[in-house]
Every structure is written in structure tokens, then in C-alpha cells.
Design a protein around this motif. Structure first.
Motif, PDB file in Angstrom:
ATOM      1  N   ASP A  51     -72.122  17.035 103.849  1.00 16.23           N
ATOM      2  CA  ASP A  51     -71.148  16.217 104.493  1.00 16.23           C
ATOM      3  C   ASP A  51     -71.961  14.635 104.526  1.00 16.23           C
ATOM      4  O   ASP A  51     -72.633  14.375 105.592  1.00 16.23           O
ATOM      5  CB  ASP A  51     -70.693  16.683 105.848  1.00 16.23           C
TER       6      ASP A  51
ATOM      7  N   THR B 184     -75.386   9.174 106.820  1.00 12.91           N
ATOM      8  CA  THR B 184     -75.772  10.568 107.330  1.00 12.91           C
ATOM      9  C   THR B 184     -75.832  11.439 106.066  1.00 12.91           C
ATOM     10  O   THR B 184     -75.046  11.558 105.159  1.00 12.91           O
ATOM     11  CB  THR B 184     -74.570  11.155 108.156  1.00 12.91           C
ATOM     12  N   ASN B 185     -76.941  12.049 105.894  1.00 11.15           N
ATOM     13  CA  ASN B 185     -77.196  13.085 104.896  1.00 11.15           C
ATOM     14  C   ASN B 185     -77.932  12.366 103.534  1.00 11.15           C
ATOM     15  O   ASN B 185     -77.942  12.923 102.557  1.00 11.15           O
ATOM     16  CB  ASN B 185     -76.220  14.039 104.626  1.00 11.15           C
TER      17      ASN B 185
ATOM     18  N   GLN C  26     -71.634  11.106 105.494  1.00 12.75           N
ATOM     19  CA  GLN C  26     -70.803  10.129 106.308  1.00 12.75           C
ATOM     20  C   GLN C  26     -71.449   8.809 106.324  1.00 12.75           C
ATOM     21  O   GLN C  26     -72.469   8.511 106.213  1.00 12.75           O
ATOM     22  CB  GLN C  26     -71.054  10.683 107.597  1.00 12.75           C
TER      23      GLN C  26
ATOM     24  N   GLN D  94     -77.369  21.987  97.542  1.00 11.99           N
ATOM     25  CA  GLN D  94     -76.454  21.581  98.421  1.00 11.99           C
ATOM     26  C   GLN D  94     -74.922  21.762  98.368  1.00 11.99           C
ATOM     27  O   GLN D  94     -74.458  21.539  97.209  1.00 11.99           O
ATOM     28  CB  GLN D  94     -76.397  20.154  99.020  1.00 11.99           C
TER      29      GLN D  94
ATOM     30  N   SER E  69     -66.166  10.191 105.539  1.00  9.52           N
ATOM     31  CA  SER E  69     -66.945  11.343 105.173  1.00  9.52           C
ATOM     32  C   SER E  69     -66.379  12.143 103.729  1.00  9.52           C
ATOM     33  O   SER E  69     -65.166  11.817 103.459  1.00  9.52           O
ATOM     34  CB  SER E  69     -66.578  12.299 106.325  1.00  9.52           C
ATOM     35  N   VAL E  70     -67.368  12.404 103.230  1.00 13.78           N
ATOM     36  CA  VAL E  70     -67.264  12.984 101.744  1.00 13.78           C
ATOM     37  C   VAL E  70     -68.067  14.224 101.922  1.00 13.78           C
ATOM     38  O   VAL E  70     -69.241  14.366 102.003  1.00 13.78           O
ATOM     39  CB  VAL E  70     -67.813  12.147 100.559  1.00 13.78           C
ATOM     40  N   LEU E  71     -67.435  15.293 101.400  1.00 10.64           N
ATOM     41  CA  LEU E  71     -68.130  16.737 101.099  1.00 10.64           C
ATOM     42  C   LEU E  71     -68.438  16.624  99.493  1.00 10.64           C
ATOM     43  O   LEU E  71     -67.581  16.559  98.648  1.00 10.64           O
ATOM     44  CB  LEU E  71     -67.254  17.842 101.531  1.00 10.64           C
TER      45      LEU E  71
ATOM     46  N   ASP F 222     -63.320   8.581 100.238  1.00 13.25           N
ATOM     47  CA  ASP F 222     -62.770   8.524 101.240  1.00 13.25           C
ATOM     48  C   ASP F 222     -62.456   7.111 101.748  1.00 13.25           C
ATOM     49  O   ASP F 222     -63.147   6.215 101.663  1.00 13.25           O
ATOM     50  CB  ASP F 222     -63.407   9.145 102.533  1.00 13.25           C
TER      51      ASP F 222
ATOM     52  N   ASN G 140     -71.120  21.309  99.769  1.00 14.80           N
ATOM     53  CA  ASN G 140     -70.152  20.756 100.624  1.00 14.80           C
ATOM     54  C   ASN G 140     -71.000  19.903 101.649  1.00 14.80           C
ATOM     55  O   ASN G 140     -71.104  19.993 102.841  1.00 14.80           O
ATOM     56  CB  ASN G 140     -69.465  21.567 101.505  1.00 14.80           C
TER      57      ASN G 140
END
Length: 136
Positions: free
Chosen positions: A116, A84-85, A118, A112, A57-59, A51, A114
Motif C-alpha cells: 500500500d 508511505t512504503n 500512500q 511485496q 493510495s495504490v496497491l 489514484d 499489494n
């Protein structure tokens, strides 16, 4: 994210070695973080995403017992990175803090779908995020 397979007969192996980066012209704000993904089912990532919009953000899909690595960049005196994540591993200010290069990773016992991932910065402009996952 650039990756190379480890092979026992002629490719990269072992726990140490030389990394040589060759650039043409006058590269600016260069940074490099290295990871070893051991025990992966394939040298090819399970899933990838990137991205360049804000917010970054990447799923990403990660299989059970799999792992993910993310890398990103911010410009314009961005300050500290926040992930994040994934868990931040490196947060490097490049060339008088004009650019921040950062990377993060995570191992997941359950699959997991999608997820997310971030990336944000305290200030400045987020310029890119790339994430890849591998299966065990």
C-alpha cells in the motif's frame, strides 16, 4: 509514469543525455523527475497503479529483488509531501508553491504483494499518484 526502454542498438543508452519536453497550448505547473532502472528483466513494468481520489493510495506488487517508483502531485499550496512504503526522493514546489510535484522509490529484497503506497500532503488537495514496479 512514462518509460522508455534502454537498448544497446539505437535507443537511449549511457548515463547522460538530453530530455526534451514538447507541449501544445500553455502548460501549467509542469515538473519532471527522471529515474534509471538498471538490470530490469523487461522494459515493461511488472505492475502499475494510479489514484486520483483522496487519500491517495495504490496497491502494487513488487517481485523479489525488484524496485518501484512513484510520482504524485498536490495543488492549492499543499506544502510538503509524505510517502508511505516508498522513500521520498524529490519534493518540488512549482510556481510559487501552488503545486507540489514529488517522487519516491524503493528496492525490495523480498516480494511485496499489494504493498500500500500512500501519498499525503501537509495541506491543499492531493491530485494524483502513479506507481510502477520492475522485476530484476
Amino acid at each position: 509514469i512514462w518509460y522508455a526502454p534502454r537498448t544497446d542498438g539505437g535507443g537511449p543508452s549511457g548515463s547522460s543525455g538530453d530530455v526534451v519536453v514538447t507541449a501544445t497550448g500553455s502548460p501549467l505547473h509542469a515538473a519532471l523527475q527522471l529515474y534509471a532502472v538498471k538490470g530490469a528483466a523487461s522494459a515493461v513494468p511488472f505492475d502499475t497503479g494510479s489514484d486520483t481520489s483522496s487519500p491517495l493510495s495504490v496497491l502494487i506488487d513488487i517481485p523479489s529483488e525488484g524496485a518501484a517508483i512513484g510520482c504524485g502531485r498536490g495543488a492549492g499550496t499543499p506544502g510538503n509531501a509524505t510517502w508511505t512504503n516508498l522513500t521520498e526522493d524529490v519534493d518540488t514546489q512549482v510556481e510559487s508553491a501552488v503545486v507540489v510535484s514529488t517522487s519516491a522509490s524503493g528496492e525490495f529484497s523480498g516480494a511485496q504483494t499489494n504493498l500500500d503506497v500512500q501519498l499525503s500532503f501537509a495541506a491543499g488537495t492531493p491530485t494524483g499518484l502513479a506507481v510502477a514496479s520492475w522485476s530484476p
